[in-house]
Design a protein around this motif. Structure first.
Motif, PDB file in Angstrom:
ATOM      1  N   ARG A  92       5.638  14.484   0.387  1.00  0.00           N
ATOM      2  CA  ARG A  92       5.054  15.094  -0.808  1.00  0.00           C
ATOM      3  C   ARG A  92       5.838  14.669  -2.056  1.00  0.00           C
ATOM      4  O   ARG A  92       5.265  14.391  -3.102  1.00  0.00           O
ATOM      5  N   ALA A  93       7.164  14.605  -1.921  1.00  0.00           N
ATOM      6  CA  ALA A  93       7.988  14.132  -3.050  1.00  0.00           C
ATOM      7  C   ALA A  93       7.658  12.671  -3.350  1.00  0.00           C
ATOM      8  O   ALA A  93       7.539  12.272  -4.505  1.00  0.00           O
ATOM      9  N   LEU A  94       7.472  11.867  -2.308  1.00  0.00           N
ATOM     10  CA  LEU A  94       7.182  10.444  -2.506  1.00  0.00           C
ATOM     11  C   LEU A  94       5.813  10.225  -3.159  1.00  0.00           C
ATOM     12  O   LEU A  94       5.594   9.223  -3.833  1.00  0.00           O
ATOM     13  N   ALA A  95       4.919  11.181  -2.947  1.00  0.00           N
ATOM     14  CA  ALA A  95       3.571  11.062  -3.511  1.00  0.00           C
ATOM     15  C   ALA A  95       3.588  11.078  -5.033  1.00  0.00           C
ATOM     16  O   ALA A  95       2.621  10.687  -5.678  1.00  0.00           O
ATOM     17  N   THR A  96       4.678  11.523  -5.631  1.00  0.00           N
ATOM     18  CA  THR A  96       4.764  11.530  -7.101  1.00  0.00           C
ATOM     19  C   THR A  96       5.274  10.184  -7.624  1.00  0.00           C
ATOM     20  O   THR A  96       5.574  10.064  -8.811  1.00  0.00           O
ATOM     21  N   HIS A  97       5.383   9.198  -6.755  1.00  0.00           N
ATOM     22  CA  HIS A  97       5.826   7.839  -7.126  1.00  0.00           C
ATOM     23  C   HIS A  97       7.177   7.800  -7.825  1.00  0.00           C
ATOM     24  O   HIS A  97       7.293   7.253  -8.923  1.00  0.00           O
ATOM     25  N   PRO A  98       8.181   8.387  -7.217  1.00  0.00           N
ATOM     26  CA  PRO A  98       9.476   8.395  -7.894  1.00  0.00           C
ATOM     27  C   PRO A  98      10.181   7.037  -7.843  1.00  0.00           C
ATOM     28  O   PRO A  98       9.904   6.224  -6.954  1.00  0.00           O
ATOM     29  N   LYS A  99      11.076   6.858  -8.788  1.00  0.00           N
ATOM     30  CA  LYS A  99      11.999   5.720  -8.714  1.00  0.00           C
ATOM     31  C   LYS A  99      13.287   6.159  -8.025  1.00  0.00           C
ATOM     32  O   LYS A  99      14.030   5.348  -7.495  1.00  0.00           O
ATOM     33  N   VAL A 100      13.530   7.462  -8.103  1.00  0.00           N
ATOM     34  CA  VAL A 100      14.708   8.048  -7.468  1.00  0.00           C
ATOM     35  C   VAL A 100      14.263   9.269  -6.665  1.00  0.00           C
ATOM     36  O   VAL A 100      13.537  10.118  -7.179  1.00  0.00           O
ATOM     37  N   LEU A 101      14.701   9.337  -5.430  1.00  0.00           N
ATOM     38  CA  LEU A 101      14.382  10.489  -4.573  1.00  0.00           C
ATOM     39  C   LEU A 101      15.673  11.249  -4.276  1.00  0.00           C
ATOM     40  O   LEU A 101      16.656  10.658  -3.824  1.00  0.00           O
ATOM     41  N   LEU A 102      15.648  12.552  -4.553  1.00  0.00           N
ATOM     42  CA  LEU A 102      16.799  13.396  -4.253  1.00  0.00           C
ATOM     43  C   LEU A 102      16.483  14.220  -3.013  1.00  0.00           C
ATOM     44  O   LEU A 102      15.473  14.919  -2.975  1.00  0.00           O
ATOM     45  N   LEU A 103      17.325  14.128  -2.016  1.00  0.00           N
ATOM     46  CA  LEU A 103      17.103  14.880  -0.771  1.00  0.00           C
ATOM     47  C   LEU A 103      18.229  15.900  -0.601  1.00  0.00           C
ATOM     48  O   LEU A 103      19.395  15.532  -0.490  1.00  0.00           O
ATOM     49  N   ASP A 104      17.850  17.187  -0.582  1.00  0.00           N
ATOM     50  CA  ASP A 104      18.852  18.246  -0.438  1.00  0.00           C
ATOM     51  C   ASP A 104      18.921  18.666   1.035  1.00  0.00           C
ATOM     52  O   ASP A 104      18.034  19.353   1.527  1.00  0.00           O
ATOM     53  N   GLU A 105      19.958  18.222   1.697  1.00  0.00           N
ATOM     54  CA  GLU A 105      20.181  18.496   3.124  1.00  0.00           C
ATOM     55  C   GLU A 105      18.977  18.172   4.003  1.00  0.00           C
ATOM     56  O   GLU A 105      18.439  19.041   4.702  1.00  0.00           O
ATOM     57  N   PRO A 106      18.542  16.925   3.989  1.00  0.00           N
ATOM     58  CA  PRO A 106      17.339  16.555   4.755  1.00  0.00           C
ATOM     59  C   PRO A 106      17.479  16.755   6.259  1.00  0.00           C
ATOM     60  O   PRO A 106      16.479  16.954   6.939  1.00  0.00           O
ATOM     61  N   ALA A 107      18.707  16.728   6.781  1.00  0.00           N
ATOM     62  CA  ALA A 107      18.878  16.840   8.229  1.00  0.00           C
ATOM     63  C   ALA A 107      19.144  18.273   8.684  1.00  0.00           C
ATOM     64  O   ALA A 107      19.300  18.528   9.882  1.00  0.00           O
ATOM     65  N   ALA A 108      19.159  19.204   7.726  1.00  0.00           N
ATOM     66  CA  ALA A 108      19.448  20.597   8.089  1.00  0.00           C
ATOM     67  C   ALA A 108      18.473  21.076   9.160  1.00  0.00           C
ATOM     68  O   ALA A 108      17.265  20.907   9.021  1.00  0.00           O
ATOM     69  N   GLY A 109      18.997  21.654  10.218  1.00  0.00           N
ATOM     70  CA  GLY A 109      18.159  22.208  11.275  1.00  0.00           C
ATOM     71  C   GLY A 109      17.542  21.187  12.205  1.00  0.00           C
ATOM     72  O   GLY A 109      16.754  21.538  13.079  1.00  0.00           O
ATOM     73  N   MET A 110      17.882  19.908  12.020  1.00  0.00           N
ATOM     74  CA  MET A 110      17.309  18.886  12.913  1.00  0.00           C
ATOM     75  C   MET A 110      18.248  18.654  14.099  1.00  0.00           C
ATOM     76  O   MET A 110      19.468  18.775  13.964  1.00  0.00           O
ATOM     77  N   ASN A 111      17.651  18.298  15.244  1.00  0.00           N
ATOM     78  CA  ASN A 111      18.487  17.952  16.385  1.00  0.00           C
ATOM     79  C   ASN A 111      18.958  16.498  16.223  1.00  0.00           C
ATOM     80  O   ASN A 111      18.449  15.771  15.380  1.00  0.00           O
ATOM     81  N   PRO A 112      19.965  16.084  17.027  1.00  0.00           N
ATOM     82  CA  PRO A 112      20.539  14.746  16.847  1.00  0.00           C
ATOM     83  C   PRO A 112      19.494  13.616  16.911  1.00  0.00           C
ATOM     84  O   PRO A 112      19.597  12.648  16.153  1.00  0.00           O
ATOM     85  N   ASN A 113      18.497  13.746  17.781  1.00  0.00           N
ATOM     86  CA  ASN A 113      17.462  12.702  17.857  1.00  0.00           C
ATOM     87  C   ASN A 113      16.660  12.637  16.570  1.00  0.00           C
ATOM     88  O   ASN A 113      16.368  11.558  16.061  1.00  0.00           O
TER      89      ASN A 113
END
Ligand SMILES: Nc1ncnc2c1ncn2[C@@H]1O[C@H](COP(=O)(O)OP(=O)(O)OP(=O)(O)O)[C@@H](O)[C@H]1O
Length: 259
Positions: free
Chosen positions: A167-188
């Motif tokens: 959804r963030a990428l849909a705004t056609h950014p030149k810069v993407l900020l990700l706040d803790e993208p791996a939070a709650g994800m398992n190692p895989n």
């Protein structure tokens, strides 16, 4: 000489009453750079994202997106200037479908009558088809085309986080900020996320700045890492440099027990 930075912050800072939450933050990101921001809880990482996106007005300093000053711009305007973000806590429209959530991202780069067209008037089929196609293309980044008609709230947690990125990428950014993208994800899932972050950078040619506590992710994909402690950058460098910096080990890595 290299290309102009897509994102620049100069002497950026904010005070909340007597508390200096961020002070003298500087960054200059190249157009396809992947950078990381780490630091203990409460160090000011999310506050920096809020400053970069004008959610907070800085007390000091400037932010330039593609060379343009963001001072006085609204959050939406700053997004249109080329910066998009995800949040620590998932903020999807859970009652809407997966594809609709992506379409909401597109709407920010459209004029309001187009938004009306897409959501209210069924007449503009060609446009709808075009946006459907674009949405499918984005969903393809994470192989999520098959989930288009699912309600976002019904997706498993990892898929919801992926959808937020799309959804963030849909705004056609030149810069993407990700706040803790791996939070709650398992190692895989985290491993897969790392591949996908690289893929997004390579395919869309954008810069990515991420906040993350998962050191494997930070050290695995970031070209530059900044370490924040009490609102100030105390070290900056390659993942190798950072891991061996005694100040960092003391302020952060030591506490986390990461070698
Ligand atoms: N709107 C606000 N008003 C007052 N203080 C705030 C505000 N936003 C942030 N702060 C303070 O600024 C400091 C930095 O908080 P921030 O959330 O940026 O830290 P963080 O590094 O992102 O932490 P975490 O890793 O836990 O998410 C904290 O002391 C926080 O209490």
């Amino acid at each position: 000489m290299g290309k102009m930075p897509v994102l620049q912050a100069q002497h950026l800072g904010i005070d909340f009453g007597g508390l200096t939450a961020v002070d003298d933050f500087n960054i200059a990101m190249g157009p396809t750079e992947i950078a990381g921001l780490i630091g203990p809880n409460g160090a000011g990482k999310t506050t920096i994202f809020n400053l970069l996106t004008n959610v907070y007005q800085p007390t000091r300093g400037t932010v330039l997106i593609d060379g343009y000053d963001t001072a006085g711009k609204s959050v939406v305007q700053v997004n249109k200037m080329g910066i998009a973000r995800t949040f620590q806590n998932i903020r999807l429209f859970s009652q809407m479908t997966v594809e609709e959530n992506v379409l909401v991202g597109f709407t920010n780069s459209m004029s309001s009558h187009l938004v009306t067209d897409i959501f209210r008037l069924p007449g503009h089929w060609r446009q709808e088809a075009e946006f459907h196609e674009k949405a499918q293309e984005l969903l393809g980044i994470f192989d999520m085309q098959g989930l288009s008609d699912e309600r976002a709230g019904n997706l498993p947690y990892g898929a919801q986080r992926r959808l937020e990125i799309l959804r963030a990428l849909a705004t056609h950014p030149k810069v993407l900020l990700l706040d803790e993208p791996a939070a709650g994800m398992n190692p895989n899932e985290t491993e897969e996320l790392m591949d996908n972050i690289r893929k997004i950078r390579d395919d869309l040619h954008i810069a990515i700045l991420l906040i993350e506590h998962d050191m494997n992710l930070v050290m695995g994909i970031c070209e530059v890492v900044g370490v924040l402690d009490y609102g100030k950058i105390i070290a900056k460098g390659s993942p190798e440099d950072i891991q061996n910096d005694p100040r960092v080990i003391e302020a952060y890595l030591g506490k986390q027990g990461v070698k």
